[in-house]
Design an enzyme around this catalytic site. Sequence first.
Site, PDB file in Angstrom:
ATOM      1  N   HIS A  13      15.849  -6.770  36.117  1.00  0.00           N
ATOM      2  CA  HIS A  13      15.553  -7.442  34.774  1.00  0.00           C
ATOM      3  C   HIS A  13      14.904  -6.450  33.822  1.00  0.00           C
ATOM      4  O   HIS A  13      13.771  -5.709  34.026  1.00  0.00           O
ATOM      5  CB  HIS A  13      14.955  -8.876  35.145  1.00  0.00           C
ATOM      6  CG  HIS A  13      13.498  -8.592  35.385  1.00  0.00           C
ATOM      7  ND1 HIS A  13      12.412  -8.587  34.814  1.00  0.00           N
ATOM      8  CD2 HIS A  13      12.843  -8.714  36.653  1.00  0.00           C
ATOM      9  CE1 HIS A  13      11.269  -8.505  35.350  1.00  0.00           C
ATOM     10  NE2 HIS A  13      11.580  -8.703  36.765  1.00  0.00           N
ATOM     11  N   GLU A  91      12.148 -12.186  43.196  1.00  0.00           N
ATOM     12  CA  GLU A  91      10.901 -11.223  43.328  1.00  0.00           C
ATOM     13  C   GLU A  91      10.196 -11.508  44.444  1.00  0.00           C
ATOM     14  O   GLU A  91       9.984 -12.716  45.006  1.00  0.00           O
ATOM     15  CB  GLU A  91      10.220 -11.233  41.874  1.00  0.00           C
ATOM     16  CG  GLU A  91       8.905 -10.358  41.765  1.00  0.00           C
ATOM     17  CD  GLU A  91       9.271  -8.974  42.262  1.00  0.00           C
ATOM     18  OE1 GLU A  91       9.503  -8.488  43.204  1.00  0.00           O
ATOM     19  OE2 GLU A  91       9.332  -8.210  41.264  1.00  0.00           O
TER      20      GLU A  91
END
Length: 253
Positions: A13, A91
């Site tokens: 990202h 994550e």
Amino acid sequence: MADAPYKLILLRHGESEWNEKNLFTGWVDVNLTPKGEKEATRGGELLKDAGLLPDVVHTSVQKRAIRTAQLALEAADRHWIPVHRHWRLNERHYGALQGKDKAQTLAEFGEEQFMLWRRSYDTPPPALDRDAEYSQFSDPRYAMLPPELRPQTECLKDVVGRMLPYWFDAIVPDLLTGRTVLVAAHGNSLRALVKHLDGISDADIAGLNIPTGIPLSYELNAEFKPLNPGGTYLDPDAAAAAIEAVKNQGKKK
């Protein structure tokens, strides 16, 4: 079933609000910065320029990765393809470090402990209390998960353990159909996948950094091993500079 080589693209990202502030983020759901949005768009432009157009996307349930996928697909004119979201691509959960300033944490605990928490393969940070400010234990997006699957901290080994079932059950089947697969995810969930693909040792994985917003392309053989070990960045110069910046996180004040 399509023949190899299979095409896989990894995209971390774009810069998030807490990347910009140099805070440990983990499972805290933060937005992209304007810079991060530009990085995501640039990632899509690189895909289009290379003629490497994804047929399906797999991403996490965190909006910085979801938004990155959206912007990249818009730039590549592939906004219409299927997008699958799953928590196993989230994550790494940074436990009690979530929300803490990296430079302050380094100063408080020293470089050895800081790097152990941040980069060791099997040493997680202290666990985050379930009712703490930055806990996701009661987040509705994880309500379907049994308590034992909702982490309160993770090391990279834990991320590998929860990511690999999704790789085998969801991503590999898409590759087998001949689809070009884009995985838009996070620094550590992508490091976990690269560790598996490239057979990186537990010790050597500490040195692997993945930059934001720059597509990393793999061609995989019939055993899903890379024909181009380490992958190929679509903008190698920008990737090299960005990797250096990732290495220096924690030193920035």
